[in-house]
Scaffold this motif. Structure first.
Motif, PDB file in Angstrom:
ATOM      1  N   THR A   5       0.804  -1.233   0.000  1.00  0.00           N
ATOM      2  CA  THR A   5       0.000   0.000   0.000  1.00  0.00           C
ATOM      3  C   THR A   5       0.833   1.278   0.000  1.00  0.00           C
ATOM      4  O   THR A   5       0.304   2.364   0.251  1.00  0.00           O
ATOM      5  N   PHE A   6       2.115   1.169  -0.299  1.00  0.00           N
ATOM      6  CA  PHE A   6       2.952   2.369  -0.247  1.00  0.00           C
ATOM      7  C   PHE A   6       2.494   3.416  -1.270  1.00  0.00           C
ATOM      8  O   PHE A   6       2.409   4.615  -0.964  1.00  0.00           O
ATOM      9  N   ASN A   7       2.177   2.994  -2.483  1.00  0.00           N
ATOM     10  CA  ASN A   7       1.703   3.949  -3.483  1.00  0.00           C
ATOM     11  C   ASN A   7       0.341   4.531  -3.089  1.00  0.00           C
ATOM     12  O   ASN A   7       0.057   5.709  -3.355  1.00  0.00           O
ATOM     13  N   ALA A   8      -0.492   3.711  -2.458  1.00  0.00           N
ATOM     14  CA  ALA A   8      -1.791   4.213  -1.995  1.00  0.00           C
ATOM     15  C   ALA A   8      -1.593   5.336  -0.986  1.00  0.00           C
ATOM     16  O   ALA A   8      -2.304   6.357  -1.016  1.00  0.00           O
ATOM     17  N   HIS A   9      -0.624   5.172  -0.095  1.00  0.00           N
ATOM     18  CA  HIS A   9      -0.377   6.220   0.896  1.00  0.00           C
ATOM     19  C   HIS A   9       0.200   7.479   0.249  1.00  0.00           C
ATOM     20  O   HIS A   9      -0.059   8.596   0.723  1.00  0.00           O
ATOM     21  N   GLN A  10       0.952   7.300  -0.826  1.00  0.00           N
ATOM     22  CA  GLN A  10       1.441   8.487  -1.550  1.00  0.00           C
ATOM     23  C   GLN A  10       0.283   9.226  -2.220  1.00  0.00           C
ATOM     24  O   GLN A  10       0.236  10.465  -2.218  1.00  0.00           O
ATOM     25  N   ALA A  11      -0.659   8.465  -2.778  1.00  0.00           N
ATOM     26  CA  ALA A  11      -1.845   9.092  -3.370  1.00  0.00           C
ATOM     27  C   ALA A  11      -2.638   9.838  -2.295  1.00  0.00           C
ATOM     28  O   ALA A  11      -3.141  10.947  -2.524  1.00  0.00           O
ATOM     29  N   LEU A  12      -2.721   9.246  -1.119  1.00  0.00           N
ATOM     30  CA  LEU A  12      -3.435   9.881  -0.007  1.00  0.00           C
ATOM     31  C   LEU A  12      -2.721  11.146   0.455  1.00  0.00           C
ATOM     32  O   LEU A  12      -3.366  12.121   0.853  1.00  0.00           O
ATOM     33  N   HIS A  13      -1.406  11.144   0.396  1.00  0.00           N
ATOM     34  CA  HIS A  13      -0.653  12.341   0.775  1.00  0.00           C
ATOM     35  C   HIS A  13      -0.987  13.494  -0.175  1.00  0.00           C
ATOM     36  O   HIS A  13      -1.227  14.629   0.271  1.00  0.00           O
ATOM     37  N   LEU A  14      -1.019  13.199  -1.461  1.00  0.00           N
ATOM     38  CA  LEU A  14      -1.411  14.223  -2.429  1.00  0.00           C
ATOM     39  C   LEU A  14      -2.835  14.696  -2.145  1.00  0.00           C
ATOM     40  O   LEU A  14      -3.116  15.897  -2.164  1.00  0.00           O
ATOM     41  N   ALA A  15      -3.725  13.750  -1.867  1.00  0.00           N
ATOM     42  CA  ALA A  15      -5.113  14.106  -1.582  1.00  0.00           C
ATOM     43  C   ALA A  15      -5.211  15.016  -0.367  1.00  0.00           C
ATOM     44  O   ALA A  15      -6.059  15.920  -0.319  1.00  0.00           O
ATOM     45  N   SER A  16      -4.328  14.804   0.625  1.00  0.00           N
ATOM     46  CA  SER A  16      -4.360  15.655   1.824  1.00  0.00           C
ATOM     47  C   SER A  16      -4.013  17.098   1.486  1.00  0.00           C
ATOM     48  O   SER A  16      -4.551  18.035   2.086  1.00  0.00           O
TER      49      SER A  16
ATOM     50  N   GLN B 191       1.604  12.075 -12.231  1.00  0.00           N
ATOM     51  CA  GLN B 191       2.970  12.556 -12.040  1.00  0.00           C
ATOM     52  C   GLN B 191       3.489  12.185 -10.655  1.00  0.00           C
ATOM     53  O   GLN B 191       4.641  11.741 -10.505  1.00  0.00           O
ATOM     54  N   ALA B 192       2.648  12.338  -9.632  1.00  0.00           N
ATOM     55  CA  ALA B 192       3.084  12.046  -8.265  1.00  0.00           C
ATOM     56  C   ALA B 192       3.492  10.586  -8.112  1.00  0.00           C
ATOM     57  O   ALA B 192       4.503  10.273  -7.463  1.00  0.00           O
ATOM     58  N   LEU B 193       2.724   9.682  -8.715  1.00  0.00           N
ATOM     59  CA  LEU B 193       3.030   8.268  -8.583  1.00  0.00           C
ATOM     60  C   LEU B 193       4.190   7.852  -9.486  1.00  0.00           C
ATOM     61  O   LEU B 193       5.041   7.052  -9.085  1.00  0.00           O
ATOM     62  N   ALA B 194       4.245   8.412 -10.674  1.00  0.00           N
ATOM     63  CA  ALA B 194       5.334   8.069 -11.598  1.00  0.00           C
ATOM     64  C   ALA B 194       6.683   8.519 -11.048  1.00  0.00           C
ATOM     65  O   ALA B 194       7.693   7.811 -11.171  1.00  0.00           O
ATOM     66  N   GLN B 195       6.707   9.686 -10.430  1.00  0.00           N
ATOM     67  CA  GLN B 195       7.964  10.244  -9.927  1.00  0.00           C
ATOM     68  C   GLN B 195       8.198   9.952  -8.447  1.00  0.00           C
ATOM     69  O   GLN B 195       9.235  10.341  -7.900  1.00  0.00           O
ATOM     70  N   GLN B 196       7.228   9.253  -7.818  1.00  0.00           N
ATOM     71  CA  GLN B 196       7.331   8.966  -6.383  1.00  0.00           C
ATOM     72  C   GLN B 196       7.596  10.247  -5.597  1.00  0.00           C
ATOM     73  O   GLN B 196       8.430  10.316  -4.689  1.00  0.00           O
ATOM     74  N   THR B 197       6.828  11.273  -5.937  1.00  0.00           N
ATOM     75  CA  THR B 197       7.040  12.616  -5.399  1.00  0.00           C
ATOM     76  C   THR B 197       6.972  12.662  -3.879  1.00  0.00           C
ATOM     77  O   THR B 197       7.739  13.392  -3.230  1.00  0.00           O
ATOM     78  N   TYR B 198       6.054  11.897  -3.311  1.00  0.00           N
ATOM     79  CA  TYR B 198       5.823  12.007  -1.865  1.00  0.00           C
ATOM     80  C   TYR B 198       6.342  10.796  -1.081  1.00  0.00           C
ATOM     81  O   TYR B 198       5.957  10.600   0.071  1.00  0.00           O
ATOM     82  N   ALA B 199       7.217  10.023  -1.711  1.00  0.00           N
ATOM     83  CA  ALA B 199       7.741   8.822  -1.051  1.00  0.00           C
ATOM     84  C   ALA B 199       8.443   9.160   0.259  1.00  0.00           C
ATOM     85  O   ALA B 199       8.210   8.520   1.291  1.00  0.00           O
ATOM     86  N   ASP B 200       9.298  10.162   0.248  1.00  0.00           N
ATOM     87  CA  ASP B 200      10.053  10.507   1.453  1.00  0.00           C
ATOM     88  C   ASP B 200       9.130  11.020   2.551  1.00  0.00           C
ATOM     89  O   ASP B 200       9.298  10.672   3.731  1.00  0.00           O
ATOM     90  N   GLU B 201       8.144  11.841   2.162  1.00  0.00           N
ATOM     91  CA  GLU B 201       7.219  12.383   3.157  1.00  0.00           C
ATOM     92  C   GLU B 201       6.416  11.272   3.829  1.00  0.00           C
ATOM     93  O   GLU B 201       6.220  11.282   5.047  1.00  0.00           O
ATOM     94  N   VAL B 202       5.969  10.300   3.031  1.00  0.00           N
ATOM     95  CA  VAL B 202       5.189   9.197   3.588  1.00  0.00           C
ATOM     96  C   VAL B 202       6.050   8.359   4.527  1.00  0.00           C
ATOM     97  O   VAL B 202       5.624   8.011   5.637  1.00  0.00           O
ATOM     98  N   ARG B 203       7.274   8.043   4.123  1.00  0.00           N
ATOM     99  CA  ARG B 203       8.166   7.256   4.972  1.00  0.00           C
ATOM    100  C   ARG B 203       8.433   7.981   6.295  1.00  0.00           C
ATOM    101  O   ARG B 203       8.430   7.368   7.371  1.00  0.00           O
ATOM    102  N   MET B 204       8.657   9.280   6.215  1.00  0.00           N
ATOM    103  CA  MET B 204       8.940  10.050   7.413  1.00  0.00           C
ATOM    104  C   MET B 204       7.747  10.050   8.362  1.00  0.00           C
ATOM    105  O   MET B 204       7.903   9.916   9.579  1.00  0.00           O
ATOM    106  N   GLU B 205       6.542  10.183   7.800  1.00  0.00           N
ATOM    107  CA  GLU B 205       5.359  10.212   8.658  1.00  0.00           C
ATOM    108  C   GLU B 205       5.094   8.837   9.272  1.00  0.00           C
ATOM    109  O   GLU B 205       4.720   8.725  10.448  1.00  0.00           O
ATOM    110  N   GLU B 206       5.305   7.783   8.491  1.00  0.00           N
ATOM    111  CA  GLU B 206       5.164   6.430   9.040  1.00  0.00           C
ATOM    112  C   GLU B 206       6.113   6.223  10.222  1.00  0.00           C
ATOM    113  O   GLU B 206       5.720   5.702  11.276  1.00  0.00           O
TER     114      GLU B 206
END
Length: 222
Positions: A106-117, A162-177
């Motif tokens: 669910t890592f990509n799902a959480h990145q999508a949720l980060h964008l949604a936030s 773009q967010a998912l292709a570039q993994q834009t929010y990967a670091d933010e999600v990992r940090m929050e986890e």
């Protein structure tokens, strides 16, 4: 609402994963809890937690996964499915378990949720993903599914692509986890209400009591 009524506002953090059945049950319980309280307005802030951060891209049969991870028998797994289906019916959510159902990453799902936030649509997308996975037999690790569901709640297709292709929010999600794990969160759902952490899909009455306590604490300046 009558004129002069003071609405008590409470912000609740929920740490959860979109493939966690008790997380959507807990959320539904929270809605029932809020309905039990007069003149209370609750805002929900979802935070990421991965039940299976090392889950491979192809996923794993859900029944097999549950039996291996929790050491239960096939009969016990089936019993839990039936229990959850009944609980879902009681709280207004449909669980549609099937033999080929997979546990997925669910890592990509959480990145999508980060964008949604960032767009004020995180709660809407979270609920959409719960329904997609548990009610509609969709693979919420599939990029095309995540894009479709994000667009369905009002995100721009180009932004989510773009967010998912570039993994834009990967670091933010990992940090929050990591932040929530450092705070002692080891299981989901966990609700943070006021200054208390409440683990598990607690009954509405219990959640209502914690909300009332949080209101009292704020009123007393605690």
């Amino acid at each position: 609402m009558p004129t002069g009524v003071i609405v008590k506002k409470v912000s609740i953090d929920i740490v959860s994963d979109v493939v966690c059945p008790w997380c959507i049950v807990g959320y539904q319980h929270l809605q029932h809890a809020v309905a039990m309280l007069d003149d209370v307005e609750v805002s929900v802030n979802f935070h990421p937690f991965e039940l299976n951060p090392s889950m491979p891209e192809e996923g794993q049969n859900l029944r097999e996964h549950v039996m291996q991870k929790y050491g239960v028998t096939e009969a016990q797994s089936q019993q839990t499915r039936e229990q959850l289906t009944d609980i879902g019916d009681a709280v207004g959510f449909k669980f549609d378990y099937f033999d080929e159902m997979k546990m997925v990453n669910t890592f990509n799902a959480h990145q999508a949720l980060h964008l949604a936030s960032l767009k004020g649509k995180k709660e809407a997308l979270k609920l959409r993903l719960f329904a997609a996975f548990f009610s509609e037999r969709k693979d919420v690790s599939d990029i095309s599914v995540l894009i479709d569901e994000a667009v369905a709640v009002g995100l721009e297709k180009e932004d989510i692509q773009q967010a998912l292709a570039q993994q834009t929010y990967a670091d933010e999600v990992r940090m929050e986890e990591q932040l929530w794990m450092q705070r002692g969160i080891q299981s989901v759902p966990t609700f943070v209400i006021g200054n208390q952490g409440v683990a598990g899909a607690q009954p509405p009455e219990t959640l209502a009591a914690f909300i009332q306590e949080a209101i009292l604490q704020e009123a007393n300046g605690n």
